[in-house]
Design an enzyme around this catalytic site. Structure first.
Site, PDB file in Angstrom:
ATOM      1  N   TYR A 113     153.815 -17.308   1.230  1.00 23.43           N
ATOM      2  CA  TYR A 113     153.615 -15.861   1.247  1.00 23.43           C
ATOM      3  C   TYR A 113     154.319 -15.155   2.397  1.00 23.43           C
ATOM      4  CZ  TYR A 113     150.066 -17.365  -2.028  1.00 23.43           C
ATOM      5  OH  TYR A 113     149.428 -17.948  -3.074  1.00 23.43           O
ATOM      6  N   PRO A 126     149.243 -10.352  -7.723  1.00 20.94           N
ATOM      7  CA  PRO A 126     148.733 -10.311  -9.083  1.00 20.94           C
ATOM      8  C   PRO A 126     147.968  -9.010  -9.351  1.00 20.94           C
ATOM      9  CG  PRO A 126     148.066 -12.318  -7.946  1.00 20.94           C
ATOM     10  CD  PRO A 126     148.563 -11.361  -6.912  1.00 20.94           C
ATOM     11  N   HIS A 349     148.518 -11.197  -2.242  1.00 20.22           N
ATOM     12  CA  HIS A 349     148.115 -12.567  -2.509  1.00 20.22           C
ATOM     13  C   HIS A 349     147.886 -13.436  -1.274  1.00 20.22           C
ATOM     14  CE1 HIS A 349     147.473 -16.005  -4.860  1.00 20.22           C
ATOM     15  NE2 HIS A 349     148.425 -15.875  -5.751  1.00 20.22           N
ATOM     16  N   SER A 558     148.423 -19.846 -14.892  1.00 14.85           N
ATOM     17  CA  SER A 558     147.130 -19.921 -14.250  1.00 14.85           C
ATOM     18  C   SER A 558     146.036 -19.494 -15.200  1.00 14.85           C
ATOM     19  CB  SER A 558     147.128 -19.007 -13.033  1.00 14.85           C
ATOM     20  OG  SER A 558     145.973 -19.240 -12.295  1.00 14.85           O
TER      21      SER A 558
END
Ligand SMILES: *[C@@H]1O[C@H](CO)[C@@H](O)[C@H](O)[C@H]1NC(C)=O
Ligand SMILES: *[C@@H]1O[C@H](CO)[C@@H](O)[C@H](O)[C@H]1NC(C)=O
Length: 630
Positions: A113, A126, A349, A558
């Site tokens: 990240y 997301p 995230h 996912s």
């Protein structure tokens, strides 16, 4: 990197087991949570070196030619020479593991990240799209937003008092740390690496949220002076004041700066906060508990396209002429409520995976159904945050707008409501619903491209203290055997069912291994980062084409299971791949698929049709075979 959400359905059977004495509701949080529960969680292990490389070679089998495999086998053998590089790096990793609470978490947070220079919008953050609400006007929008805010504050009570129900997975308690990272936190851009600040752990925890409407940010204090949260009616009135003092939409969309490439934004950020007023305004956003974006209505869509449009709105806001400037993408948690009945959220995230976010959504949705009206006391006007737009800032905004418009045009989003069945069908055939859906994705991909691909499914490592994720490799020899059989008319159904069974079983085994800290991807990353840290030359296995193939996830997937009928979504991990996130409900499945329009080979809607067909074919296969046996 887009390893998003945890994967295996977290059982929330949960059991409110306060793991810390409930203290009176207050907005100050103890800096150190001395929690028995957290202290007793096991530490993330470093898997055995030879086990990882055995599994690495197995995982490569369906992806590589025999020749390439042979080459890689040689490199692995060299790496594993007793007393060689492999053993040395492994020992260093084990040392690291004994010195740290979790050997991986810091590295992962940075490499996945904070070091990434891609924009957080589309490439990392997301979104969650909720079903369309019935309101169609500003009153409805504000009433909904007011209830939602009250719901999040109700959730926050559990965080502040440390009374969140502990989650379990496979009978084991999970690390709850991520829940403490999602409120009052924000990412901050840096020239080379970003950071995340969490203001909840300070002495004086923040008591305000930020509300943004028509690109204008407001500070909304959500607690009364006695520490009690504002009621829904109080919040509604405050939102109305915000609305009424931001009617003009001709303001500079300052928030769009946060959607830039991180280096660009890092520079623009330093420039922006040179001004004292700007610095204070930015700080107010960063410190706020969360952000609520009151979005302008978006163009009307057919019912069929509606959810795809909402998913896109959550991921990027629709472009600079729509709601992309109505965000602060660095903010960990932003709820989005449109005047047209749209609602959902987007989250940054770095601090957390999907499951805590989805759990929060479930709580808020439940809370909103029960909320009651309460008496009112008048409150002062929520202050508007001021920004001084210098010519340089203006230039940065223009460039961010252009970039956002390219990004939003490039993202291809398709939300599929698969209504034929849900978890019920695989369950009835004694198959894991997650494995079953993964095999449908494998089948759809194979039919479209005549080959299988490296597939990422995130697996929760929260069984371990401060655990984040590892990767379930859904593409296996077994999945390839199954999809090939499905495409072979000469194969009898009984054999296809047998192979499906085998493939699901292999997936379950990999999942089990992953959530117990024995998957390969994070271990490989650890060895690689350890080599970099020790400044030795990069071992050849990491320069090998096979490694690049293995890491190029055409399918990044996912499962984000929620009680709420929503769907989480995220962008693809690679330029020529798909992002696929699904929420399997009892009798239907919500699936969000993304791709990039700039890639000729990918097409989200085609892939969505392929997934539907695969799911239908797999059900028919199971039912025909079961009937034939009777
Ligand atoms: C906001 O404006 C509307 C319409 O002009 C008005 O009815 C309402 O009373 C105003 N609300 C507040 C809180 O000022
Ligand atoms: C995987 O499949 C390939 C090709 O069908 C085969 O040669 C190989 O032996 C299989 N490996 C395992 C471990 O089953």
């Amino acid at each position: 990197i887009y390893p998003i959400v945890a994967t295996t359905r977290v059982s929330i059977l949960g059991l409110v087991k306060p793991y810390h004495l409930v203290k009176p509701v207050s907005v100050t949080i103890l800096p150190e949570r001395s929690s028995h529960h957290q202290d007793n969680l096991p530490k993330l292990p470093v898997p055995p070196l030879r086990q990882t490389f055995e599994r690495y070679l197995l995982m490569l089998e369906p992806l590589l030619s025999e020749e390439e495999l042979d080459h890689t086998r040689k490199l692995v053998k060299e790496f594993l020479i007793p007393g060689g590089v492999g053993d040395r790096l492994q020992r260093s990793l084990e040392r690291r593991a004994s010195n740290k609470g979790n050997w991986l978490t810091e590295w992962w947070m940075q490499s996945a990240y904070l070091d990434s220079r891609m924009p957080v919008a589309v490439y990392s953050s997301p979104g969650v799209a909720l079903p369309r609400m019935t309101f169609q006007d500003r009153q409805g929008q504000m009433r909904f937003a007011a209830k939602l805010i009250a719901g999040v504050l109700d959730f926050k009570k559990m965080i502040d008092s440390e009374t969140l129900p502990i989650e379990y997975l496979g009978g084991k308690p999970l690390c709850m740390d991520q829940y403490y990272q999602i409120l009052s936190s924000c990412r901050i851009p840096g020239p080379k690496r970003d950071t995340v600040v969490n203001h909840a752990v300070g002495k004086v925890a923040p008591t305000h949220i930020t509300v943004v409407h028509n690109f204008q940010f407001f500070v909304l204090d959500v607690y009364n002076s006695d520490g009690s949260p504002l009621t829904v009616d109080q919040i509604y009135m405050q939102l109305e004041k915000v609305w009424n003092s931001s009617l003009q939409s001709n303001k500079e969309p300052i928030g769009i700066l946060t959607s830039q490439h991180r280096n660009t934004w890092g520079k623009a950020y330093n420039n922006l906060i040179k001004d004292k007023t700007n610095k204070e305004s930015v700080r107010a956003i960063q410190k706020s508990i969360f952000t609520v974006c009151l979005d302008a209505p978006m163009p009307q869509m057919s019912e069929q396209r509606y959810q795809s449009r909402v998913a896109a709105q959550m991921l990027h806001g629709g472009g600079s002429r729509w709601n992309s400037g109505n965000r602060w993408f660095d903010k960990t948690l932003q709820f989005i409520v449109g005047e047209d009945g749209t609602c959902g959220l987007v989250y940054e995230h770095a601090p957390a995976e999907g499951p805590p976010i989805v759990f929060l959504v479930d709580h808020v949705v439940e809370y909103m159904m029960e909320v009651v009206r309460t008496p009112m006391t008048p409150l002062p006007m929520p202050p508007k945050l001021r920004f001084n737009i210098t010519p340089e800032v203006k230039k940065d905004i223009e460039s961010a707008k252009q970039n956002m418009n390219i990004m939003s045009h490039d993202l291809d989003v398709n939300v599929v409501f698969f209504s034929d069945y849900g978890r019920n069908v695989p369950r009835a055939h004694k198959l894991s619903p997650d494995a079953f859906i993964q095999m449908a994705l494998q089948l759809a991909y194979f039919r479209m491209y005549k080959m299988c691909c490296s597939t990422y499914e995130s697996a929760s490592l929260r069984m371990f203290a401060l655990g984040r994720t590892d990767t379930i490799r859904s593409c296996s020899n077994e999945s390839l055997n199954f999809v090939q059989a499905m495409e072979d008319p000469a194969k009898p159904n009984a054999e296809k069912v047998f192979l499906l069974d085998k493939a699901c079983q292999a997936h379950r085994e990999y999942t089990h291994m992953a959530i117990h800290g024995q998957a390969i991807d994070r271990h490989l990353l650890g060895l690689k980062l350890q080599a970099i840290e020790e400044l030795t030359s990069m071992p050849e296995i990491f320069m090998d084409t096979a490694y690049a193939v293995a890491e190029h996830f055409h399918l990044s997937t996912s499962q984000a299971g929620a009680k709420t009928d929503c769907v989480m979504c995220f962008g693809p991990m690679v330029p020529d791949g798909y992002g696929v996130c699904y929420n399997p409900m009892t009798d239907h499945i919500n699936i969000a698929i993304t791709a990039f329009n700039s890639c000729e080979e990918t097409h989200a809607a085609n892939f969505g049709r392929g997934v539907k067909k695969a799911l239908r074919d797999m059900r028919s296969l199971l039912e025909e075979t079961a009937n034939a046996k009777q």
